[in-house]
Motif scaffolding. Structure first.
Motif, PDB file in Angstrom:
ATOM      1  N   TYR A  93     -10.405 -24.654   3.095  1.00  0.00           N
ATOM      2  CA  TYR A  93      -9.609 -23.087   2.576  1.00  0.00           C
ATOM      3  C   TYR A  93     -10.627 -22.073   2.423  1.00  0.00           C
ATOM      4  O   TYR A  93     -11.766 -22.487   2.085  1.00  0.00           O
ATOM      5  CB  TYR A  93      -9.189 -23.761   1.125  1.00  0.00           C
ATOM      6  CG  TYR A  93      -7.304 -24.444   2.010  1.00  0.00           C
ATOM      7  CD1 TYR A  93      -7.561 -25.916   2.277  1.00  0.00           C
ATOM      8  CD2 TYR A  93      -6.000 -24.001   1.256  1.00  0.00           C
ATOM      9  CE1 TYR A  93      -6.615 -26.532   2.747  1.00  0.00           C
ATOM     10  CE2 TYR A  93      -5.510 -24.628   1.573  1.00  0.00           C
ATOM     11  CZ  TYR A  93      -5.696 -25.747   1.934  1.00  0.00           C
ATOM     12  OH  TYR A  93      -4.457 -26.658   2.893  1.00  0.00           O
ATOM     13  N   TYR A  94     -10.063 -20.602   2.631  1.00  0.00           N
ATOM     14  CA  TYR A  94     -10.741 -19.598   2.249  1.00  0.00           C
ATOM     15  C   TYR A  94     -10.187 -18.456   1.516  1.00  0.00           C
ATOM     16  O   TYR A  94      -9.400 -18.336   1.610  1.00  0.00           O
ATOM     17  CB  TYR A  94     -11.071 -18.693   3.414  1.00  0.00           C
ATOM     18  CG  TYR A  94     -12.074 -19.629   4.305  1.00  0.00           C
ATOM     19  CD1 TYR A  94     -11.457 -20.604   5.153  1.00  0.00           C
ATOM     20  CD2 TYR A  94     -12.782 -19.502   4.774  1.00  0.00           C
ATOM     21  CE1 TYR A  94     -11.437 -20.941   6.311  1.00  0.00           C
ATOM     22  CE2 TYR A  94     -13.756 -20.354   5.532  1.00  0.00           C
ATOM     23  CZ  TYR A  94     -13.228 -21.116   6.224  1.00  0.00           C
ATOM     24  OH  TYR A  94     -13.850 -21.822   7.461  1.00  0.00           O
ATOM     25  N   CYS A  95     -11.357 -18.003   0.405  1.00  0.00           N
ATOM     26  CA  CYS A  95     -10.727 -17.305  -0.727  1.00  0.00           C
ATOM     27  C   CYS A  95     -10.695 -15.654   0.168  1.00  0.00           C
ATOM     28  O   CYS A  95     -12.268 -15.742   0.370  1.00  0.00           O
ATOM     29  CB  CYS A  95     -10.845 -17.568  -1.921  1.00  0.00           C
ATOM     30  SG  CYS A  95     -11.443 -15.956  -2.758  1.00  0.00           S
ATOM     31  N   ASN A  96      -9.477 -14.311  -0.339  1.00  0.00           N
ATOM     32  CA  ASN A  96     -10.213 -12.823   0.437  1.00  0.00           C
ATOM     33  C   ASN A  96      -9.591 -12.236  -0.588  1.00  0.00           C
ATOM     34  O   ASN A  96      -8.481 -13.319  -1.447  1.00  0.00           O
ATOM     35  CB  ASN A  96      -9.033 -13.983   1.352  1.00  0.00           C
ATOM     36  CG  ASN A  96      -9.007 -11.891   2.564  1.00  0.00           C
ATOM     37  OD1 ASN A  96      -8.151 -11.380   2.293  1.00  0.00           O
ATOM     38  ND2 ASN A  96      -9.937 -11.760   3.555  1.00  0.00           N
ATOM     39  N   ALA A  97     -10.407 -11.319  -0.468  1.00  0.00           N
ATOM     40  CA  ALA A  97     -10.581 -10.157  -1.410  1.00  0.00           C
ATOM     41  C   ALA A  97     -10.003  -8.958   0.061  1.00  0.00           C
ATOM     42  O   ALA A  97     -11.181  -8.773   0.624  1.00  0.00           O
ATOM     43  CB  ALA A  97     -11.499 -10.422  -2.223  1.00  0.00           C
ATOM     44  N   ARG A  98      -9.404  -7.827  -0.687  1.00  0.00           N
ATOM     45  CA  ARG A  98      -8.982  -6.651   0.480  1.00  0.00           C
ATOM     46  C   ARG A  98      -9.280  -5.727  -0.689  1.00  0.00           C
ATOM     47  O   ARG A  98      -8.199  -5.903  -1.997  1.00  0.00           O
ATOM     48  CB  ARG A  98      -7.885  -6.399   0.712  1.00  0.00           C
ATOM     49  CG  ARG A  98      -8.235  -7.400   2.307  1.00  0.00           C
ATOM     50  CD  ARG A  98      -6.658  -7.153   2.884  1.00  0.00           C
ATOM     51  NE  ARG A  98      -7.218  -5.738   3.749  1.00  0.00           N
ATOM     52  CZ  ARG A  98      -6.961  -5.245   4.078  1.00  0.00           C
ATOM     53  NH1 ARG A  98      -4.981  -5.850   4.689  1.00  0.00           N
ATOM     54  NH2 ARG A  98      -6.395  -4.148   4.609  1.00  0.00           N
ATOM     55  N   PRO A  99     -10.053  -5.100  -1.313  1.00  0.00           N
ATOM     56  CA  PRO A  99     -10.084  -4.212  -2.564  1.00  0.00           C
ATOM     57  C   PRO A  99      -9.423  -2.866  -2.243  1.00  0.00           C
ATOM     58  O   PRO A  99      -8.744  -2.210  -2.844  1.00  0.00           O
ATOM     59  CB  PRO A  99     -11.737  -3.083  -2.524  1.00  0.00           C
ATOM     60  CG  PRO A  99     -12.538  -4.699  -1.966  1.00  0.00           C
ATOM     61  CD  PRO A  99     -11.265  -5.541  -1.155  1.00  0.00           C
ATOM     62  N   ASN A 100      -8.861  -2.650  -0.121  1.00  0.00           N
ATOM     63  CA  ASN A 100      -8.541  -1.833  -0.142  1.00  0.00           C
ATOM     64  C   ASN A 100      -8.729  -1.339   1.609  1.00  0.00           C
ATOM     65  O   ASN A 100      -8.719  -2.794   2.287  1.00  0.00           O
ATOM     66  CB  ASN A 100      -9.430  -0.359  -0.307  1.00  0.00           C
ATOM     67  CG  ASN A 100     -10.564   0.101   0.474  1.00  0.00           C
ATOM     68  OD1 ASN A 100     -10.651  -0.634   1.115  1.00  0.00           O
ATOM     69  ND2 ASN A 100     -11.924   0.650  -0.677  1.00  0.00           N
ATOM     70  N   VAL A 101      -8.158  -1.047   1.819  1.00  0.00           N
ATOM     71  CA  VAL A 101      -7.524  -1.180   3.473  1.00  0.00           C
ATOM     72  C   VAL A 101      -8.800  -1.929   4.934  1.00  0.00           C
ATOM     73  O   VAL A 101      -8.618  -1.650   5.925  1.00  0.00           O
ATOM     74  CB  VAL A 101      -6.022   0.183   3.928  1.00  0.00           C
ATOM     75  CG1 VAL A 101      -5.549  -0.209   3.583  1.00  0.00           C
ATOM     76  CG2 VAL A 101      -6.961   1.239   4.408  1.00  0.00           C
ATOM     77  N   SER A 102      -9.664  -0.741   4.002  1.00  0.00           N
ATOM     78  CA  SER A 102     -10.618  -1.090   5.310  1.00  0.00           C
ATOM     79  C   SER A 102     -11.756  -1.634   4.922  1.00  0.00           C
ATOM     80  O   SER A 102     -13.657  -1.924   5.228  1.00  0.00           O
ATOM     81  CB  SER A 102     -11.460   0.822   4.872  1.00  0.00           C
ATOM     82  OG  SER A 102     -11.921   0.975   3.726  1.00  0.00           O
ATOM     83  N   MET A 103     -11.602  -2.359   3.559  1.00  0.00           N
ATOM     84  CA  MET A 103     -12.863  -3.511   3.027  1.00  0.00           C
ATOM     85  C   MET A 103     -12.329  -4.974   2.764  1.00  0.00           C
ATOM     86  O   MET A 103     -10.542  -5.416   1.925  1.00  0.00           O
ATOM     87  CB  MET A 103     -13.416  -3.101   1.682  1.00  0.00           C
ATOM     88  CG  MET A 103     -13.811  -1.425   1.717  1.00  0.00           C
ATOM     89  SD  MET A 103     -14.067  -1.316   0.356  1.00  0.00           S
ATOM     90  CE  MET A 103     -15.700  -2.299   0.157  1.00  0.00           C
ATOM     91  N   ASN A 104     -12.711  -6.073   3.079  1.00  0.00           N
ATOM     92  CA  ASN A 104     -12.115  -7.335   3.525  1.00  0.00           C
ATOM     93  C   ASN A 104     -13.417  -8.389   3.441  1.00  0.00           C
ATOM     94  O   ASN A 104     -14.157  -8.370   4.054  1.00  0.00           O
ATOM     95  CB  ASN A 104     -11.128  -7.338   4.846  1.00  0.00           C
ATOM     96  CG  ASN A 104     -10.741  -8.638   4.991  1.00  0.00           C
ATOM     97  OD1 ASN A 104     -10.442  -8.619   3.691  1.00  0.00           O
ATOM     98  ND2 ASN A 104      -9.695  -9.077   6.253  1.00  0.00           N
ATOM     99  N   TYR A 105     -13.088  -9.204   2.731  1.00  0.00           N
ATOM    100  CA  TYR A 105     -14.250 -10.470   2.118  1.00  0.00           C
ATOM    101  C   TYR A 105     -13.234 -11.513   1.928  1.00  0.00           C
ATOM    102  O   TYR A 105     -12.958 -11.763   1.466  1.00  0.00           O
ATOM    103  CB  TYR A 105     -14.560  -9.652   0.640  1.00  0.00           C
ATOM    104  CG  TYR A 105     -15.707  -8.460   0.655  1.00  0.00           C
ATOM    105  CD1 TYR A 105     -14.984  -7.439   0.522  1.00  0.00           C
ATOM    106  CD2 TYR A 105     -16.524  -8.257   1.361  1.00  0.00           C
ATOM    107  CE1 TYR A 105     -15.733  -6.349   0.081  1.00  0.00           C
ATOM    108  CE2 TYR A 105     -17.537  -7.254   1.597  1.00  0.00           C
ATOM    109  CZ  TYR A 105     -16.579  -5.978   0.388  1.00  0.00           C
ATOM    110  OH  TYR A 105     -17.561  -4.684   0.260  1.00  0.00           O
TER     111      TYR A 105
END
Length: 116
Positions: A93-105
């Protein structure tokens, strides 16, 4: 840069429960999306649950009624409460965060194994 660290995975019997946690290096407030995904070997990573900036929450059909996603902004942590676990929930299981449309962590992942 956003760092994400998951914890809470492990071995659980069918029907059991686990709570996954993901702590971030910066606040989740204002992020476009924050969510949990999972992946099994040989398959694509799939969405489990997602919270959008507007506050809407989406769950995959296979977890509806069993899993709950939530955010504690004071603790900069997103949780995934998993109940009534099934063997087919076994995955990383992975946590994901997208501060905006061009950033993905992504976090490093935490293994969940459901087995008797």
């Amino acid at each position: 840069q956003v760092q994400l660290v998951e914890s809470g995975g492990g071995l659980v019997q069918p029907g059991g429960s686990l709570r996954l946690s993901c702590i971030t290096s910066r606040s989740f407030l204002g992020m476009l999306e924050v969510g949990w995904y999972r992946q099994v070997p040989g398959k694509q990573r799939e969405l489990v649950a997602l919270i959008r900036r507007a506050g809407t929450i989406n769950y995959a059909d296979f977890v509806k009624g069993r899993f709950t996603i939530s955010i504690d902004n004071a603790k900069k942590t997103v949780y995934l409460e998993m109940n009534s676990l099934k063997p087919e929930d076994t995955a990383v299981y992975y946590c994901n965060a997208r501060p905006n449309v061009s950033m993905n962590y992504w976090g490093q992942g935490t293994q969940v194994t459901v087995s008797s």
